[in-house]
Design a protein around this motif. Sequence first.
Motif, short mmCIF file in Angstrom:
data_model
loop_
_atom_site.label_atom_id
_atom_site.label_comp_id
_atom_site.label_asym_id
_atom_site.label_seq_id
_atom_site.Cartn_x
_atom_site.Cartn_y
_atom_site.Cartn_z
N ASP A 1 0.82 -1.22 0.00
CA ASP A 1 0.00 0.00 0.00
C ASP A 1 0.85 1.27 0.00
O ASP A 1 0.32 2.37 0.19
N ALA A 2 2.14 1.15 -0.24
CA ALA A 2 3.05 2.29 -0.13
C ALA A 2 2.75 3.39 -1.14
O ALA A 2 3.00 4.57 -0.89
N LEU A 3 2.19 3.02 -2.31
CA LEU A 3 1.92 4.00 -3.35
C LEU A 3 0.49 4.55 -3.33
O LEU A 3 0.17 5.49 -4.06
N ASP A 4 -0.35 3.98 -2.48
CA ASP A 4 -1.79 4.28 -2.55
C ASP A 4 -2.13 5.72 -2.16
O ASP A 4 -3.12 6.27 -2.66
N ARG A 5 -1.37 6.31 -1.29
CA ARG A 5 -1.76 7.64 -0.76
C ARG A 5 -1.48 8.79 -1.74
O ARG A 5 -1.92 9.92 -1.51
N PHE A 6 -0.78 8.50 -2.85
CA PHE A 6 -0.43 9.57 -3.77
C PHE A 6 -1.46 9.68 -4.91
O PHE A 6 -1.96 8.66 -5.40
N PRO A 7 -1.77 10.89 -5.34
CA PRO A 7 -2.66 11.06 -6.49
C PRO A 7 -1.93 10.69 -7.77
O PRO A 7 -0.70 10.59 -7.79
N ASP A 8 -2.70 10.52 -8.85
CA ASP A 8 -2.09 10.20 -10.13
C ASP A 8 -1.13 11.29 -10.58
O ASP A 8 -0.02 11.01 -11.05
N GLY A 9 -1.59 12.52 -10.46
CA GLY A 9 -0.77 13.66 -10.87
C GLY A 9 -0.27 14.42 -9.65
O GLY A 9 -0.14 13.89 -8.55
#
Length: 434
Positions: free
Chosen positions: A424-432
Amino acid sequence: MAGRRDALLNREKGQSLFGSRIVGAVAIGVLLGCVFAFLLPHGLFSSSDSQTIHNLRDRISNQMVSSECESLEQVNALKSDVQTAKEKNYELKKEVRSLMEKLRQAEQGKGHAQEQVVALGDKHKVGPFGTVKGLRANPTVIPDESINPRLAKILEEVAIYKEVIVVLANSNVKEMLEVWFTNIKRVGIPNHLVVALDNTIEEFCKSNDVPVYRRDPDEGVDTIAKTGGNHAVSGLKFRVLREFLQLGYSVLLSDVDIVYLQNPFDHLYRDSDVESMSDGHNNYTAYGFNDVFDEPKMGWARYAHTMRIWVYNSGFFYIRPTLPSIELLDRVASRLSSDPKSWDQAVFNEELFFPSHPGYDGLHAAKRTMDMYLFMNSKVLFKTVRKDDKLKKLKPVIVHLNYHPDKFARMKAVVDFYVNGKQDALDRFPDGSE
């Protein structure tokens, strides 16, 4: 009846005879015992014989202990021999890998040489259909160590097979630089070099056992190096890279906002002057597509076909020491110095792709686009890969955080996801960008 009686009488006689034999045997045994007691009052074995037996037992015991000690020493010696054999085997494997790599390069060089002979040598008749191939890669330049003996000495120690990863860095990117070289070391890439643009970065690299090269002061350029932001420093790299190519080294130029997950040298083709990662995010944009332009007022000719490709990323590319490569660096550096507001990546791509036309001579350089899932930009990662269960299982060679301003935070998240296994390390970031 008479037969039965005879049988009983015979059995009684046999039993009587058997009993007599037992009594006789016992009597003989007693008699022999008496004789031995009279002749050997001290027993069958004398005291001297007992001592001999005792001594013999001690000797056997000592031999067993001695044998155990010798066995222990032999075991230790065997362990030492095994360790020595392992070390020799490791060295032999290294030598074999080295020889295999030299053989690969020799074969590759032979192939390039054959292509050059065909393309540049005497005229030849055209072969059968489908067998004709033009020149793929230009020949490398003759190295000239006189242009920078100090850098030549460093590269001789750092580079492997005349190849090296190079990054430019000043104090503005110190945190990202640490993530950069920490992951390079973790992957096991020894041939990397930091071009330090100020004293702080030079000392920082030395304290972390990172190969570093501090450029000699250069008026104008030196000011950009110490105080410039990402774009200013990015433009400076084209001027710096020229010396590496003149010395005969191929360079994998790297921005500092890149996380290394595999050794990129294992995934290069080396068949072009420039081999670059793409800013594209799918097969069409990364590798090129036929884009149809529609102009209804033209009627029958309303559709115009155009060839499009998204730009190469000037923050990660492999460049060979050829004349077209050096010409490319000269062209880009010259344009950036005459127009400081220009974006180095735009200029880099214009010089690579614009063809010759009236008033302009295009660059004749061979180009190759890297695999976008191996050499991944952050748009591909955050917009596509992290949302696809199959693509998430792929392990890229590098991830370049080029599409996002919060680079340091995303770099750490990439390490957590691919190295530390935090799904889940990448989940908190928006696409842009936010």
